[in-house]
Design a protein around this motif. Structure first.
Motif, PDB file in Angstrom:
ATOM      1  N   LEU A 182       3.270   6.037  -3.094  1.00 32.76           N
ATOM      2  CA  LEU A 182       4.432   6.739  -3.650  1.00 32.76           C
ATOM      3  C   LEU A 182       4.404   6.742  -5.174  1.00 32.76           C
ATOM      4  CD1 LEU A 182       7.178   5.345  -1.249  1.00 32.76           C
ATOM      5  CD2 LEU A 182       6.272   7.676  -1.277  1.00 32.76           C
ATOM      6  N   THR A 183       4.027   5.617  -5.763  1.00 31.38           N
ATOM      7  CA  THR A 183       3.981   5.516  -7.225  1.00 31.38           C
ATOM      8  C   THR A 183       2.955   6.478  -7.809  1.00 31.38           C
ATOM      9  OG1 THR A 183       4.683   3.203  -7.192  1.00 31.38           O
ATOM     10  CG2 THR A 183       3.552   3.970  -9.172  1.00 31.38           C
ATOM     11  N   HIS A 184       1.777   6.526  -7.210  1.00 38.61           N
ATOM     12  CA  HIS A 184       0.723   7.398  -7.742  1.00 38.61           C
ATOM     13  C   HIS A 184       1.025   8.874  -7.495  1.00 38.61           C
ATOM     14  CE1 HIS A 184      -1.547   3.664  -8.235  1.00 38.61           C
ATOM     15  NE2 HIS A 184      -2.421   4.354  -8.954  1.00 38.61           N
ATOM     16  N   LEU A 185       1.695   9.188  -6.403  1.00 37.94           N
ATOM     17  CA  LEU A 185       2.070  10.586  -6.177  1.00 37.94           C
ATOM     18  C   LEU A 185       3.045  11.058  -7.250  1.00 37.94           C
ATOM     19  CD1 LEU A 185       2.541  10.847  -2.286  1.00 37.94           C
ATOM     20  CD2 LEU A 185       0.558  11.483  -3.666  1.00 37.94           C
ATOM     21  N   GLU A 186       3.971  10.196  -7.639  1.00 43.18           N
ATOM     22  CA  GLU A 186       4.949  10.577  -8.662  1.00 43.18           C
ATOM     23  C   GLU A 186       4.306  10.777 -10.024  1.00 43.18           C
ATOM     24  OE1 GLU A 186       8.049   7.666  -8.659  1.00 43.18           O
ATOM     25  OE2 GLU A 186       9.052   8.544  -6.900  1.00 43.18           O
ATOM     26  N   ARG A 187       3.120  10.232 -10.218  1.00 42.59           N
ATOM     27  CA  ARG A 187       2.423  10.349 -11.507  1.00 42.59           C
ATOM     28  C   ARG A 187       1.485  11.552 -11.570  1.00 42.59           C
ATOM     29  NH1 ARG A 187       0.521   4.009 -12.080  1.00 42.59           N
ATOM     30  NH2 ARG A 187       2.593   3.107 -12.452  1.00 42.59           N
ATOM     31  N   ILE A 188       1.435  12.351 -10.515  1.00 45.15           N
ATOM     32  CA  ILE A 188       0.550  13.531 -10.514  1.00 45.15           C
ATOM     33  C   ILE A 188       0.950  14.450 -11.665  1.00 45.15           C
ATOM     34  CG2 ILE A 188      -0.018  15.655  -9.280  1.00 45.15           C
ATOM     35  CD1 ILE A 188       0.038  14.062  -6.690  1.00 45.15           C
ATOM     36  N   PRO A 189       0.011  14.755 -12.563  1.00 45.01           N
ATOM     37  CA  PRO A 189       0.335  15.556 -13.753  1.00 45.01           C
ATOM     38  C   PRO A 189       0.227  17.062 -13.512  1.00 45.01           C
ATOM     39  CG  PRO A 189      -1.902  14.736 -13.936  1.00 45.01           C
ATOM     40  CD  PRO A 189      -1.381  14.251 -12.600  1.00 45.01           C
ATOM     41  N   LEU A 190       1.264  17.656 -12.939  1.00 40.64           N
ATOM     42  CA  LEU A 190       1.290  19.108 -12.746  1.00 40.64           C
ATOM     43  C   LEU A 190       2.515  19.652 -13.472  1.00 40.64           C
ATOM     44  CD1 LEU A 190       0.290  19.643  -8.992  1.00 40.64           C
ATOM     45  CD2 LEU A 190      -1.038  20.222 -11.026  1.00 40.64           C
ATOM     46  N   PRO A 191       2.315  20.213 -14.671  1.00 37.48           N
ATOM     47  CA  PRO A 191       3.457  20.682 -15.470  1.00 37.48           C
ATOM     48  C   PRO A 191       4.233  21.822 -14.818  1.00 37.48           C
ATOM     49  CG  PRO A 191       1.358  21.371 -16.446  1.00 37.48           C
ATOM     50  CD  PRO A 191       1.033  20.410 -15.369  1.00 37.48           C
ATOM     51  N   GLN A 192       3.604  22.520 -13.833  1.00 43.18           N
ATOM     52  CA  GLN A 192       4.304  23.627 -13.169  1.00 43.18           C
ATOM     53  C   GLN A 192       5.478  23.134 -12.328  1.00 43.18           C
ATOM     54  OE1 GLN A 192       1.086  22.801 -13.007  1.00 43.18           O
ATOM     55  NE2 GLN A 192      -0.238  24.603 -12.611  1.00 43.18           N
ATOM     56  N   VAL A 227       6.025  14.606  -7.510  1.00 42.01           N
ATOM     57  CA  VAL A 227       5.669  14.790  -6.115  1.00 42.01           C
ATOM     58  C   VAL A 227       6.201  13.593  -5.330  1.00 42.01           C
ATOM     59  CG1 VAL A 227       3.778  14.993  -4.451  1.00 42.01           C
ATOM     60  CG2 VAL A 227       3.604  16.117  -6.693  1.00 42.01           C
ATOM     61  N   LYS A 228       6.929  13.862  -4.278  1.00 40.69           N
ATOM     62  CA  LYS A 228       7.514  12.796  -3.467  1.00 40.69           C
ATOM     63  C   LYS A 228       7.074  12.952  -2.016  1.00 40.69           C
ATOM     64  CE  LYS A 228      11.564  12.334  -6.474  1.00 40.69           C
ATOM     65  NZ  LYS A 228      13.051  12.306  -6.559  1.00 40.69           N
ATOM     66  N   ALA A 229       7.162  11.847  -1.284  1.00 35.75           N
ATOM     67  CA  ALA A 229       6.718  11.869   0.107  1.00 35.75           C
ATOM     68  C   ALA A 229       7.481  10.836   0.922  1.00 35.75           C
ATOM     69  CB  ALA A 229       5.217  11.588   0.190  1.00 35.75           C
ATOM     70  N   ARG A 287       0.836  -1.207   0.000  1.00 35.03           N
ATOM     71  CA  ARG A 287       0.000   0.000   0.000  1.00 35.03           C
ATOM     72  C   ARG A 287       0.875   1.263   0.000  1.00 35.03           C
ATOM     73  NH1 ARG A 287      -5.503  -0.177   1.508  1.00 35.03           N
ATOM     74  NH2 ARG A 287      -6.343  -2.160   0.773  1.00 35.03           N
ATOM     75  N   ALA A 288       1.934   1.261   0.813  1.00 32.42           N
ATOM     76  CA  ALA A 288       2.818   2.428   0.871  1.00 32.42           C
ATOM     77  C   ALA A 288       3.496   2.662  -0.482  1.00 32.42           C
ATOM     78  CB  ALA A 288       3.867   2.230   1.963  1.00 32.42           C
ATOM     79  N   GLN A 308      12.830  -2.258   8.409  1.00 37.68           N
ATOM     80  CA  GLN A 308      13.676  -1.491   7.491  1.00 37.68           C
ATOM     81  C   GLN A 308      13.305  -1.821   6.045  1.00 37.68           C
ATOM     82  OE1 GLN A 308      15.829   0.828   8.624  1.00 37.68           O
ATOM     83  NE2 GLN A 308      15.039   0.317  10.653  1.00 37.68           N
ATOM     84  N   ARG A 309      12.273  -1.144   5.587  1.00 44.53           N
ATOM     85  CA  ARG A 309      11.818  -1.351   4.205  1.00 44.53           C
ATOM     86  C   ARG A 309      11.700  -0.001   3.531  1.00 44.53           C
ATOM     87  NH1 ARG A 309       7.538  -6.263   3.941  1.00 44.53           N
ATOM     88  NH2 ARG A 309       8.221  -7.451   5.743  1.00 44.53           N
ATOM     89  N   GLU A 310      12.019   0.045   2.280  1.00 41.92           N
ATOM     90  CA  GLU A 310      11.899   1.274   1.504  1.00 41.92           C
ATOM     91  C   GLU A 310      11.218   0.948   0.188  1.00 41.92           C
ATOM     92  OE1 GLU A 310      15.194   4.024   1.286  1.00 41.92           O
ATOM     93  OE2 GLU A 310      16.312   2.778   2.655  1.00 41.92           O
ATOM     94  N   ALA A 311      10.661   2.016  -0.408  1.00 40.30           N
ATOM     95  CA  ALA A 311      10.044   1.835  -1.728  1.00 40.30           C
ATOM     96  C   ALA A 311      11.142   1.702  -2.765  1.00 40.30           C
ATOM     97  CB  ALA A 311       9.147   3.020  -2.052  1.00 40.30           C
TER      98      ALA A 311
END
Length: 292
Positions: free
Chosen positions: A226-236, A241-243, A221-222, A289-292
């Motif tokens: 992260l994957t979907h946040l990086e796909r946010i389409p904001l050309p500005q 977007v990272k978290a 889920r985590a 200790q897990r990371e994306a």
């Protein structure tokens, strides 16, 4: 002139008379059409051998509470009208002298408070919602506390946007607001309607799930967030977007929001210290200790 004839003259007011002996309800003409109530309403719950609609059952219990010589009893009752619309009425009724189980009469009045009720509910929603993003605000903490007590546990995701201050400082607060709205939309899309999504700080969000998850599913889920946040389409934006995300599983014994929040917060800061744009799990007092 009898009581029924007088009541029928008030076509713009929902008045009623209840005969305790026959269990018969008599309304002013507008009421049956609006409310769809039965003509007879036995005061005993098992009378008639059928289940009454919730509104009729609540009205019946109110009638049973009326006592001869006693005060006016009242309650708010929500009816599903014949037009399919929900109507909220304040019902007041009073037993006339001589009512004692059988015989006698109860008279009452139904006042339409639907508009006021809707306005109060809207104000309550506004008080509990973050006006910018449309998700819960900090009021979610009280809601999560109740859920934990009811269900004995749950999972809390704490999501803190990386370098959000830099976005505000370099691109302006309007772009920052667009990011916050987009992040909220992602979270609402990824989680179920029954899950609690809230913005609890400037760039900090939480998601609470009532159902317990095993560590592998929590990690998936985590990663998905992260994957979907990086796909946010904001050309500005100059980049994705990272978290940093911290995930905590509430223990089954005496679950408390404060402890759950602290565990998720600790896991989130572990993720930031490890280089950001990742996650950590906090399960059974042990940092995974897990990371994306």
């Amino acid at each position: 002139m009898n009581v029924n004839h007088v009541l029928n003259e008030f076509s713009d007011t929902l008045l009623f008379e209840y005969d305790c002996d026959s269990a018969r309800l008599e309304f002013t003409p507008a009421a049956p059409a609006v409310l769809g109530l039965p003509d007879r309403l036995p005061l005993r719950s098992d009378a008639g051998g059928r289940t009454l609609p919730e509104a009729a059952d609540k009205l019946r219990r109110l009638l049973r509470a009326a006592r001869p010589g006693g005060p006016v009893v009242k309650a708010e009752v929500t009816f599903l009208g014949q037009d399919g619309q929900l109507w909220v009425y304040l019902c007041r009724c009073k037993a006339l002298e001589g009512v004692s189980g059988r015989g006698g009469q109860i008279v009452g009045k139904l006042t339409d408070i639907t508009e006021r009720f809707d306005r109060e509910q809207d104000l309550l929603r506004r008080a509990n919602m973050d006006l910018l993003t449309g998700v819960y605000n900090r009021s979610a903490e009280e809601l999560i506390t109740r859920k934990l007590k009811q269900n004995g546990g749950g999972v809390l995701f704490m999501i803190d946007l990386d370098d959000f201050k830099q976005i505000n400082d370099t691109l302006g607060h309007s772009v920052g607001d667009q990011v916050l709205v987009a992040v909220s939309d992602v979270l609402k899309h990824l989680f179920r309607a029954g899950d609690i999504v809230a913005r609890v700080g400037g760039d900090e969000f939480v998601v609470f799930l009532e159902s317990p998850l095993d560590p592998d599913l929590m990690a998936r889920r985590a990663k998905m967030i992260l994957t979907h946040l990086e796909r946010i389409p904001l050309p500005q934006l100059n980049g994705p977007v990272k978290a940093s995300i911290g995930v905590a599983l509430s223990p089954p014994v005496q679950p408390e929001y404060a402890a759950l929040h602290q565990a998720a917060d600790e896991a989130m800061y572990q993720s930031k210290r490890a280089g950001k744009n990742g996650f950590r799990l906090y399960v059974s007092s042990e940092m995974q200790q897990r990371e994306a």
